[in-house]
Design an enzyme around this catalytic site. Structure first.
Site, short mmCIF file in Angstrom:
data_model
loop_
_atom_site.label_atom_id
_atom_site.label_comp_id
_atom_site.label_asym_id
_atom_site.label_seq_id
_atom_site.Cartn_x
_atom_site.Cartn_y
_atom_site.Cartn_z
N LYS A 111 -7.07 -17.74 -0.31
CA LYS A 111 -7.62 -16.74 -1.08
C LYS A 111 -6.65 -16.53 -2.47
CE LYS A 111 -9.35 -13.05 0.30
NZ LYS A 111 -9.30 -11.74 1.46
N ARG A 138 0.75 -1.31 -0.15
CA ARG A 138 0.07 0.04 -0.01
C ARG A 138 0.81 1.16 -0.03
NH1 ARG A 138 -5.32 -0.17 0.98
NH2 ARG A 138 -6.12 -2.11 1.37
N THR A 175 -16.61 -11.44 -3.95
CA THR A 175 -16.41 -10.11 -4.41
C THR A 175 -17.45 -9.44 -5.39
OG1 THR A 175 -13.86 -10.60 -4.52
CG2 THR A 175 -14.47 -8.61 -5.25
#
Length: 472
Positions: free
Chosen positions: A217, A71, A275
């Site tokens: 995931k 990030r 999602t």
């Protein structure tokens, strides 16, 4: 009344987790509660756990790790940095740096070193695209590909570039240990790239003798390419289409989704599609036609579970969103036919697989109303679920955590039962429970798939008869 077979996962926020709210979701079809550790603390997550357990001991609880992600650091000003297509942007390594004035920093120390010239850098799920034109030892010189406002702490993706991030962060480790100590059922680990990313989690679980199960995931190209080895080291898979759609071309995602569902069924492992399934219902009371089709297609492809994120965590219409999913699932499942031609892999109990296939096949030729199974580990439930029978499977579990684990498996409705001394005792007691609950009538034909030689051999016999015959 027709029961929904596809399982529903709902993300619950610590800002809205009252027992009454959780009960409303459960009554509309929620099977699993997801806690996103990126937005909670262990303390606030515990409130969610306690409230879920007040509602039902059948609801499984899944903690989602933040995972090893890149990030931007904080931005000055907070309103963001406005860029125009063609602007020059510099990226440097300094995890304590403050972004602004054409200069960006990330939370990863080796970003400049590992990102090559000509790479594309996507910020905030692709809202901003930067192209790396040149670099030296200290910085990347990039060109903005579009007009945008870049804000601090937003996600950074570099498609087709392997970044050597650690598999497990200190925060992830803290949450996994917390999940073990509080008897949670699943940990969904983010950004799994290979089997090596799961080793540390496996060790944490083994060291503490926990039943916590790992859901991997899949969110990047490496995860897709290494799906076979990942499946060997986890309980199930979540196809997390948000980051996956940023890391890979969007048109490839439907093919990847179908491919991973088939891989999971061949290994008797639950698969979750996640999602933006009802993203518009965060703010609107009705879904779009495309969202309905998206849910339906995932069910047609035989997914085990579908997931809601912001829709239930902070949306305006959370209960309505679950209701929509349940309605779509029931409608699509009416058109389902069992899928018997599965090339099973890594089968530990081949007898149980053959019997599971046989009883599902028999239900296509006989008016079987329901299946009854018993299970110590959940394995028999996963075997029969993989064939996607079009009638309900009622599982009697001898361990309460196994009951909750089967909340992720298609078509399985699990209850706890104390072990019985004999096969006949089990059948008579379990069938009487089904009769008393109104699940079947005395004249209904049911199929039993169970074991009679202890917990190590799995299912060892099948029986098909009327309820009256089985209880007499």
């Amino acid at each position: 009344m027709q029961e929904k077979k596809t399982k529903i996962i709902c993300t619950i926020s610590d800002r809205r987790c009252e027992p009454e709210f959780i009960r409303a979701l459960y009554e509309e079809g929620m099977n699993v509660v997801r806690i996103n550790s990126a937005h909670t603390s262990p303390e606030s997550s515990l409130e969610i756990v306690n409230n879920v357990r007040k509602v039902s001991d059948k609801i499984a609880i899944l903690i989602d790790t933040k995972g090893p992600e890149i990030r931007l650091t904080q931005m000055n000003p907070e309103s963001g940095m406005t860029v125009k297509a063609g602007d020059s942007i510099i990226i440097m390594d300094n995890t304590a740096g403050v972004c602004g004035n054409g200069l960006l920093y990330t939370n990863y120390d080796n970003f400049v070193d590992e990102v090559p010239v000509r790479a594309e850098i996507l910020i905030d799920d692709g809202e901003t695209c930067l192209s790396v034109e040149s670099k030296d030892e200290t910085k990347l010189i990039c060109r903005a590909c579009n007009d945008a406002v870049i804000k601090g702490r937003k996600s950074v993706n570099v498609p087709d570039v392997s970044i050597k991030l650690p598999a497990l962060t200190a925060r992830d480790r803290e949450f996994i240990i917390w999940a073990i100590e509080n008897n949670l059922d699943f940990v969904a680990h983010s950004f799994v790239r290979s089997a090596a990313d799961l080793m540390e989690i496996e060790n944490l679980i083994k060291e503490r003798n926990s039943h916590l199960k790992i859901i991997s995931k899949i969110e990047n190209r490496e995860g897709v390419e290494n799906i076979d080895e990942i499946l060997e080291h986890c309980y199930g898979i979540m196809v997390a289409r948000g980051d996956l759609g940023v890391e890979m071309a969007a048109e490839k995602i439907p093919i990847i989704q179908k491919h991973i569902i088939n891989k999971c069924r061949a290994r008797k492992k639950p698969v979750i599609i996640a999602t933006q399934m009802l993203h518009s219902m965060i703010n609107n009371p009705r879904p779009t036609r495309a969202e309905i089709s998206d849910i339906a297609n995932a069910i047609f492809e035989y997914t085990d579970a579908i997931m809601l994120s912001g829709e239930t965590a902070n949306g305006k219409y959370p209960v309505e969103a679950v209701k929509v999913m349940t309605k779509v699932a029931k409608e699509v499942e009416r058109e389902h036919e069992p899928e018997l031609n599965i090339a099973f892999k890594e089968v530990t109990e081949p007898i149980a697989v053959v019997l599971a296939k046989s009883i599902v096949e028999a239900s296509l030729k006989l008016p079987v109303k329901a299946f009854l199974i018993d299970t110590q580990s959940g394995r028999t439930g996963r075997y029969i679920s993989a064939f996607r029978p079009n009638i309900p499977v009622y599982a009697k579990c001898y361990k309460k955590h196994v009951l909750r684990e089967l909340a992720l498996s298609y078509g399985i409705y699990a209850d706890f039962m104390n072990p019985r001394d004999t096969k006949d005792d089990f059948v008579k007691c379990a069938v009487n429970d089904m009769l008393d609950s109104g699940l079947v009538g005395k004249d209904d034909l049911i199929g039993v798939l169970a074991g009679s030689f202890g917990d190590r051999t799995g299912a060892s016999f099948i029986e098909i008869s009327t309820v009256e015959n089985m209880i007499s």
